[in-house]
Design a protein around this motif. Structure first.
Motif, PDB file in Angstrom:
ATOM      1  N   VAL A   2       0.858  -1.177   0.000  1.00 25.07           N
ATOM      2  CA  VAL A   2       0.000   0.000   0.000  1.00 25.07           C
ATOM      3  C   VAL A   2       0.896   1.229   0.000  1.00 25.07           C
ATOM      4  O   VAL A   2       1.818   1.320   0.804  1.00 25.07           O
ATOM      5  N   ALA A   3       0.641   2.136  -0.939  1.00 28.09           N
ATOM      6  CA  ALA A   3       1.265   3.459  -0.871  1.00 28.09           C
ATOM      7  C   ALA A   3       0.176   4.389  -0.363  1.00 28.09           C
ATOM      8  O   ALA A   3      -0.893   4.483  -0.966  1.00 28.09           O
ATOM      9  N   TRP A   4       0.443   5.049   0.765  1.00 32.47           N
ATOM     10  CA  TRP A   4      -0.603   5.827   1.432  1.00 32.47           C
ATOM     11  C   TRP A   4      -0.154   7.268   1.610  1.00 32.47           C
ATOM     12  O   TRP A   4       0.976   7.528   2.019  1.00 32.47           O
ATOM     13  N   SER A   5      -1.052   8.176   1.276  1.00 35.08           N
ATOM     14  CA  SER A   5      -0.792   9.592   1.527  1.00 35.08           C
ATOM     15  C   SER A   5      -1.740  10.049   2.634  1.00 35.08           C
ATOM     16  O   SER A   5      -2.942  10.215   2.395  1.00 35.08           O
ATOM     17  N   PRO A   6      -1.244  10.246   3.846  1.00 35.39           N
ATOM     18  CA  PRO A   6      -2.108  10.683   4.956  1.00 35.39           C
ATOM     19  C   PRO A   6      -2.799  12.006   4.642  1.00 35.39           C
ATOM     20  O   PRO A   6      -3.981  12.183   4.940  1.00 35.39           O
ATOM     21  N   GLU A   7      -2.065  12.922   4.016  1.00 29.95           N
ATOM     22  CA  GLU A   7      -2.610  14.247   3.742  1.00 29.95           C
ATOM     23  C   GLU A   7      -3.828  14.164   2.825  1.00 29.95           C
ATOM     24  O   GLU A   7      -4.824  14.852   3.017  1.00 29.95           O
ATOM     25  N   ARG A   8      -3.749  13.299   1.813  1.00 30.51           N
ATOM     26  CA  ARG A   8      -4.857  13.154   0.869  1.00 30.51           C
ATOM     27  C   ARG A   8      -5.885  12.134   1.346  1.00 30.51           C
ATOM     28  O   ARG A   8      -6.916  11.930   0.688  1.00 30.51           O
ATOM     29  N   ALA A   9      -5.562  11.405   2.442  1.00 32.61           N
ATOM     30  CA  ALA A   9      -6.423  10.314   2.924  1.00 32.61           C
ATOM     31  C   ALA A   9      -6.721   9.351   1.782  1.00 32.61           C
ATOM     32  O   ALA A   9      -7.845   8.886   1.606  1.00 32.61           O
ATOM     33  N   ALA A  10      -5.679   9.080   0.980  1.00 30.18           N
ATOM     34  CA  ALA A  10      -5.855   8.216  -0.188  1.00 30.18           C
ATOM     35  C   ALA A  10      -4.757   7.161  -0.207  1.00 30.18           C
ATOM     36  O   ALA A  10      -3.657   7.394   0.294  1.00 30.18           O
ATOM     37  N   ALA A  11      -5.073   6.013  -0.770  1.00 26.38           N
ATOM     38  CA  ALA A  11      -4.090   4.931  -0.828  1.00 26.38           C
ATOM     39  C   ALA A  11      -4.187   4.197  -2.159  1.00 26.38           C
ATOM     40  O   ALA A  11      -5.275   4.085  -2.743  1.00 26.38           O
ATOM     41  N   VAL A  12      -3.028   3.727  -2.627  1.00 28.80           N
ATOM     42  CA  VAL A  12      -2.948   2.913  -3.834  1.00 28.80           C
ATOM     43  C   VAL A  12      -2.417   1.550  -3.421  1.00 28.80           C
ATOM     44  O   VAL A  12      -1.431   1.459  -2.694  1.00 28.80           O
ATOM     45  N   VAL A  13      -3.096   0.487  -3.867  1.00 24.91           N
ATOM     46  CA  VAL A  13      -2.638  -0.858  -3.539  1.00 24.91           C
ATOM     47  C   VAL A  13      -2.058  -1.494  -4.794  1.00 24.91           C
ATOM     48  O   VAL A  13      -2.631  -1.365  -5.882  1.00 24.91           O
ATOM     49  N   THR A  14      -0.914  -2.144  -4.638  1.00 27.13           N
ATOM     50  CA  THR A  14      -0.285  -2.855  -5.746  1.00 27.13           C
ATOM     51  C   THR A  14      -0.168  -4.332  -5.380  1.00 27.13           C
ATOM     52  O   THR A  14       0.324  -4.670  -4.309  1.00 27.13           O
TER      53      THR A  14
END
Lengths: 229, 216
Positions: free
Chosen positions: A143-155
C-alpha cells in the motif's frame, strides 16, 4: 503435550515436517518466544549446510533476476521517474515484463489519481499482510498511502486468479465497520495497481476479500489481506 | 512418499565412505570467513527500501548458496535455475517485511530457498525428474576421481568439512532431511531409529553446525 510441539523446532528448521505439522508448528511459533529463538539458532546451523553447498550461479540467471527486479521497482516507483528507468532496462526480457507490470488501472477518486498518491511527498509504504486464511500464498501486496490526501494505492503481484463469477473487493475497515473500496481482477500475470475508492484516514485498516461478481456491501468471503495504515 | 524421495542421495553415498578427518573448520577460520562478508542484514533492509544496487550486492553474496542448495536437492539444472529465480525475486519483493530483530537475513533467505526446493522435490513431477538424474549421477565416477574439476572438488570438500563435525547419526538424519526432502518420521523409518531420537539428533547436529556444541 506442549513438549512435543517444542520438539518440532529442529525438524521445522530442516523443513522436515509434513504440511499438517509444519502449519501447526508455524501457528505455535507465532506465540512462543522460546521456539522463535530456538528456530533462529537451528536455522543458522542449517544455513551452514547451504553456505557449504554454494555453486557458481550462471550469468544468465543473474541477468534474468536483476531485470525482473528492475521491472518490479519501476512498476512501484513514482511515475515521473519511469521513463528514465525504462530506458536503462529496455532489454527484450525486461521490456516484456515492464509492459506487463506498467498496466495501471486508474479509478477517479475526487481529484486524486494513482500518480498523485505514488508521487505524494508524504507517501508512506505499508506491506499488506496475507492473513492466515491466505497463508502459503506467494502473492505480494503493498500500500502506498498519503495521509494528507487520505488516499491509498494498492499494488498486487502474483495474486491468484479467481473463478469467473468472483471478483476481488477492497475494504477500508474502521472500528469494525467495513466500507467497500473497489472491485478488481488481477491481470494474467497476477498484477493489479489501483486507487482505493474510499477515504483512507490514519488508523484504519485495508482488507481484501473475494466476493460474488458485482461486489458486496459487506465482506462475505475470508479476509485474505489485512493491514493497518 | 515417492520412490525418489526414499532413495539414498548421491551425496550420502559419497560422504559415507572415506570420510576425511581433520577437515573441520576451526572457529577462527569460520570467523574469518564471516568477517569478509558484506553485512547481509543491511543489504536486505536497503533492498526493502527499493535500493537495487544493494540488492545486486546481496544477490552476489547469497545466490551461490541459494542455487547450490537448490541444485543439490532438485539435481535438474533447469528446474534449479527456475526455483532459484523465484526465490531471489521473492527476496526482493518481501525484503521490506524483513526485520533484523527477528532473525538474520542469511537464515531467512536460505531457509526460504531450502523450503521451496523441498516443496518442489516432494511434488511428483520433480521426484520423477530427480529419480532419473540421480540414476545417472550414481553411475558417474565419484568426485575424487581424476576428471572432476577443481571447482567441483572444492565444493565437495567444503561440504564434507562442514558436515564432518557431525556424529554419524546426526549426519545421516540431517542429510536425508536436508538433501532428500524426507520428513523426520520418514528418516526415522529409513534408519530404523525412534522418531524421538531423530528429532534429538537433528537438534544437536544443527547446534553443532552452528558451532554451539563441541565436536565429539
Amino acid at each position: 503435550m506442549n513438549n512435543e510441539i517444542h520438539d518440532l523446532a529442529a525438524p521445522y528448521a530442516l523443513n522436515a515436517l509434513d504440511k499438517a505439522e509444519r502449519d501447526a508448528f508455524a501457528r505455535h511459533l507465532n506465540m512462543c518466544g522460546d521456539c522463535q529463538r530456538e528456530v533462529e539458532a537451528l536455522s543458522h546451523g542449517a544455513a551452514q549446510i547451504a553456505i557449504a553447498s554454494a555453486e557458481t550461479v550462471p550469468d544468465s540467471l543473474k541477468e534474468r533476476v536483476l531485470a525482473q527486479v528492475a521491472a518490479d521497482a519501476e512498476a512501484r516507483a513514482p511515475r515521473r521517474s519511469r521513463r528514465r528507468v525504462l530506458m536503462n532496462w529496455l532489454a527484450p526480457v525486461a521490456a516484456a515484463a515492464t509492459l506487463l507490470m506498467a498496466l495501471i488501472v486508474v479509478i477517479p477518486n475526487g481529484s486524486t489519481s494513482v500518480d498523485d498518491v505514488l508521487a505524494a511527498e508524504d507517501r508512506v509504504d505499508v506491506t499488506l499482510m496475507a492473513t492466515e486464511a491466505y497463508a502459503g500464498t506467494s502473492a505480494i501486496a503493498t500500500v502506498a498511502w498519503s495521509p494528507e490526501r487520505a488516499a491509498a494505492v494498492v499494488t498486487f503481484a502474483r495474486l491468484d486468479p479467481v473463478d469467473s463469477d468472483r471478483v476481488y473487493e477492497l475494504w477500508v475497515i474502521e472500528a469494525g465497520r467495513a466500507t467497500p473500496a473497489g472491485l478488481f481482477l488481477p491481470d494474467a500475470g497476477g498484477m493489479a495497481t489501483l486507487l482505493l475508492e474510499a477515504d483512507v484516514p490514519p488508523g484504519v485498516a485495508i482488507g481484501v476479500t473475494v466476493e460474488p461478481l458485482g461486489g458486496s456491501d459487506q465482506p462475505t468471503g475470508d479476509i485474505l489481506f489485512l493491514s493497518e495504515v | 512418499m515417492t520412490v525418489a524421495a526414499a532413495s539414498v542421495s548421491p551425496r550420502a553415498l559419497a560422504l559415507g565412505t572415506n570420510r576425511p578427518v581433520g577437515w573441520q573448520l576451526t572457529s577462527r577460520h569460520r570467523e574469518q570467513r564471516i568477517a569478509r562478508k558484506p553485512d547481509l542484514n543491511k543489504l536486505l533492509v536497503a533492498s526493502g527500501r527499493g535500493d537495487q544496487k544493494a540488492y545486486a550486492r546481496l544477490f552476489d553474496a547469497i545466490s551461490g548458496a541459494v542455487f547450490g542448495t537448490i541444485r543439490k536437492i532438485l539435481i535438474d539444472q533447469a528446474m534449479s535455475e527456475e526455483v532459484t529465480q523465484e526465490v531471489m525475486l521473492e527476496v526482493w519483493q518481501k525484503a521490506s517485511q524483513f526485520s533484523p530483530d527477528r532473525g538474520a537475513a542469511v537464515s531467512w533467505i536460505l531457509t526460504t530457498a531450502h523450503r521451496r526446493a523441498v516443496d518442489r522435490v516432494r511434488s511428483e513431477e520433480a521426484a520423477r525428474a530427480r529419480e532419473h538424474k540421480v540414476g545417472v549421477a550414481s553411475v558417474e565416477p565419484s568426485y575424487d576421481a581424476t576428471g572432476a574439476s577443481v571447482e567441483e572438488r572444492m565444493q565437495t570438500e567444503q561440504l564434507l568439512a562442514t558436515l564432518g563435525v557431525l556424529t554419524e547419526l546426526e549426519r545421516e538424519a540431517i542429510e536425508m532431511a536436508y538433501f532428500d526432502g524426507l520428513t523426520y518420521s520418514q528418516v526415522a523409518d529409513k534408519l530404523g531409529v525412534p522418531v524421538g531420537t531423530i528429532k534429538t539428533r537433528m537438534r544437536s547436529g544443527l547446534l553443532r553446525l552452528k558451532g554451539e556444541l563441541a565436536n565429539e
